[in-house]
Design an enzyme around this catalytic site. Structure first.
Site, short mmCIF file in Angstrom:
data_model
loop_
_atom_site.label_atom_id
_atom_site.label_comp_id
_atom_site.label_asym_id
_atom_site.label_seq_id
_atom_site.Cartn_x
_atom_site.Cartn_y
_atom_site.Cartn_z
N ARG A 116 0.83 -1.27 0.00
CA ARG A 116 -0.08 0.02 0.02
C ARG A 116 0.92 1.05 0.02
O ARG A 116 1.72 1.52 1.05
CB ARG A 116 -0.88 0.03 1.28
CG ARG A 116 -1.82 1.04 1.20
CD ARG A 116 -2.58 0.99 2.56
NE ARG A 116 -3.53 2.01 2.87
CZ ARG A 116 -5.15 2.31 2.40
NH1 ARG A 116 -5.30 0.94 2.04
NH2 ARG A 116 -5.52 3.36 2.86
N HIS A 143 -7.18 1.11 -6.92
CA HIS A 143 -7.62 0.41 -5.66
C HIS A 143 -8.15 -0.67 -6.05
O HIS A 143 -9.56 -0.88 -5.70
CB HIS A 143 -8.06 1.56 -4.72
CG HIS A 143 -8.31 1.15 -3.45
ND1 HIS A 143 -7.91 0.07 -2.87
CD2 HIS A 143 -8.64 1.85 -2.12
CE1 HIS A 143 -7.93 -0.22 -1.64
NE2 HIS A 143 -8.56 1.14 -1.19
N GLN A 146 -10.55 -2.89 -3.32
CA GLN A 146 -11.76 -2.16 -3.16
C GLN A 146 -12.68 -2.30 -4.08
O GLN A 146 -14.07 -2.52 -3.88
CB GLN A 146 -11.43 -0.78 -2.99
CG GLN A 146 -12.62 0.24 -2.40
CD GLN A 146 -13.08 -0.15 -1.31
OE1 GLN A 146 -12.48 -0.23 0.04
NE2 GLN A 146 -14.69 -0.50 -1.20
N ASP A 238 -16.48 9.16 -2.42
CA ASP A 238 -15.33 9.23 -1.54
C ASP A 238 -14.95 10.42 -1.06
O ASP A 238 -15.36 11.53 -1.40
CB ASP A 238 -14.02 8.50 -2.42
CG ASP A 238 -12.87 8.26 -1.72
OD1 ASP A 238 -12.92 8.22 -0.48
OD2 ASP A 238 -11.69 7.89 -2.29
N CYS A 278 -16.13 3.87 0.31
CA CYS A 278 -14.91 3.21 0.66
C CYS A 278 -14.47 3.39 1.98
O CYS A 278 -13.88 2.43 2.65
CB CYS A 278 -13.68 3.15 -0.46
SG CYS A 278 -13.45 4.94 -0.57
N ARG A 307 -14.33 -6.53 1.80
CA ARG A 307 -12.74 -6.39 1.49
C ARG A 307 -12.37 -7.76 2.09
O ARG A 307 -11.55 -8.10 1.33
CB ARG A 307 -12.10 -5.12 2.40
CG ARG A 307 -12.75 -4.01 1.80
CD ARG A 307 -12.07 -3.80 0.40
NE ARG A 307 -10.60 -3.77 0.62
CZ ARG A 307 -9.80 -2.79 1.04
NH1 ARG A 307 -10.47 -1.66 1.44
NH2 ARG A 307 -8.46 -2.84 1.02
#
Length: 320
Positions: A116, A143, A146, A238, A278, A307
């Site tokens: 990450r 991502h 996600q 987001d 998210c 997830r």
């Protein structure tokens, strides 16, 4: 569970890097979703899997995380494996060791590397020199984990991808990029509304549009949130200032004001729309509390849970 007949051999995913959904065929994505759905059901039924017994995952985190770290770590544990958390303070990479050296050394110790970071180029370099699968857990451009969880959540609540309209409202960031690619791969219509100056990367849009031509999905890119949200089945947003852009918070608040997901905006969607985010969320900024905490429409915690399940499917597939 998902009801899609995929035409792939599960073995073809072994050893494959998971950097962006662009690298995966529609069949491979459906396979991962089906496996995630199966694993989720088995966990709920109390069935224990040891498919990754004796396997290890190295987890490199260059920025903070809640859902990503916990879901990967717990996922490896539930599959009988072990996850090792590695921050820049724990690695020589934080003191300037070449990524190529880090990749080759870790490959001798672990069975997969999850990373990450704010640099997608860094993930690509890590994958180039690693001899074990590399999983992108978030970069500045993508991502994918996600997006896979988002797809699973949408299917669980809508029962299909085709015939549904997904709408993303907000910053044209990594989440938006992966969401557009994911929708295109599964043949789901998507609309993206961003303020002027905060649009998605044009190259990624072009790649997603090429995919959409083969699946029948439609992609609408606009600066008008009402145009995007009209007749939406799924609404997604987001934070306005992602990690690394905190210094732009004030100017972004002014630009993104009309893009807040609130009662007025969702009135243009279908009455049975679902809301996705998210997380983490800033109530009162990109979304009002009345929307995100509305149990009739908001499915953010199902989304967060998923997830865990999609990442277990990824881990099991690329490692074994």
């Amino acid at each position: 569970m998902l009801q899609y007949e995929t035409k792939i051999d599960a073995k073809q995913l072994k050893g494959k890097d998971f950097l962006t959904l662009l690298d995966f065929s529609s069949d491979e994505i459906f396979y991962l979703l089906e496996l995630a759905s199966k694993m989720k059901k088995e966990q709920k039924d109390g069935k224990i899997s040891n498919v990754l017994q004796g396997r290890s995952l190295g987890m490199i985190f260059e920025n903070a995380s809640t859902r990503t770290r916990v879901s990967f770590e717990v996922g490896m544990t539930q599959l009988g494996g072990h996850a090792l958390f590695l921050s820049p303070r724990d690695l020589q990479i934080g003191r300037g060791e070449p990524i190529s050296d880090t990749a080759q050394v870790l490959s001798r110790y672990v069975d997969a590397i999850m990373v990450r970071t704010n640099s997608h180029e860094k993930v690509e370099e890590l994958a180039k020199y690693s001899t074990v699968p590399v999983i992108n857990a978030l970069t500045d451009f993508y991502h994918p984990c996600q997006a896979l969880a988002d797809l699973l959540t949408i299917y669980e609540h809508k029962g299909s991808f085709q015939g549904n309209k997904l709408v993303y409202v907000g910053d044209g960031n990594n989440v938006a990029h992966s969401l557009v690619i994911a929708a295109a791969k599964v043949g789901m219509d998507i609309a993206v509304a961003t303020p002027v100056g905060y649009e998605m990367n044009s190259d990624i849009i072009e790649k997603a549009q090429e995919v959409a031509k083969t699946t029948g999905a439609t992609i609408l890119i606009t600066n008008d949130p009402i145009e995007a949200v009209s007749d939406a089945d799924i609404i997604y947003t987001d934070v306005w200032a992602s990690m690394g852009f905190e210094s732009e918070q004030k100017e972004r608040e002014e630009a993104f004001g009309p893009f807040q997901v609130n009662h007025s905006l969702v009135s243009y969607a279908k009455s049975d729309y679902i809301f996705l985010h998210c997380l983490p969320a800033h109530r009162g900024e990109e979304v009002t509390a009345e929307i995100i905490d509305d149990s009739k429409h908001s499915v953010i915690y199902d989304e967060a849970e998923n997830r865990l399940h999609v990442q277990k499917a990824i881990l099991a597939s690329v490692i074994k």
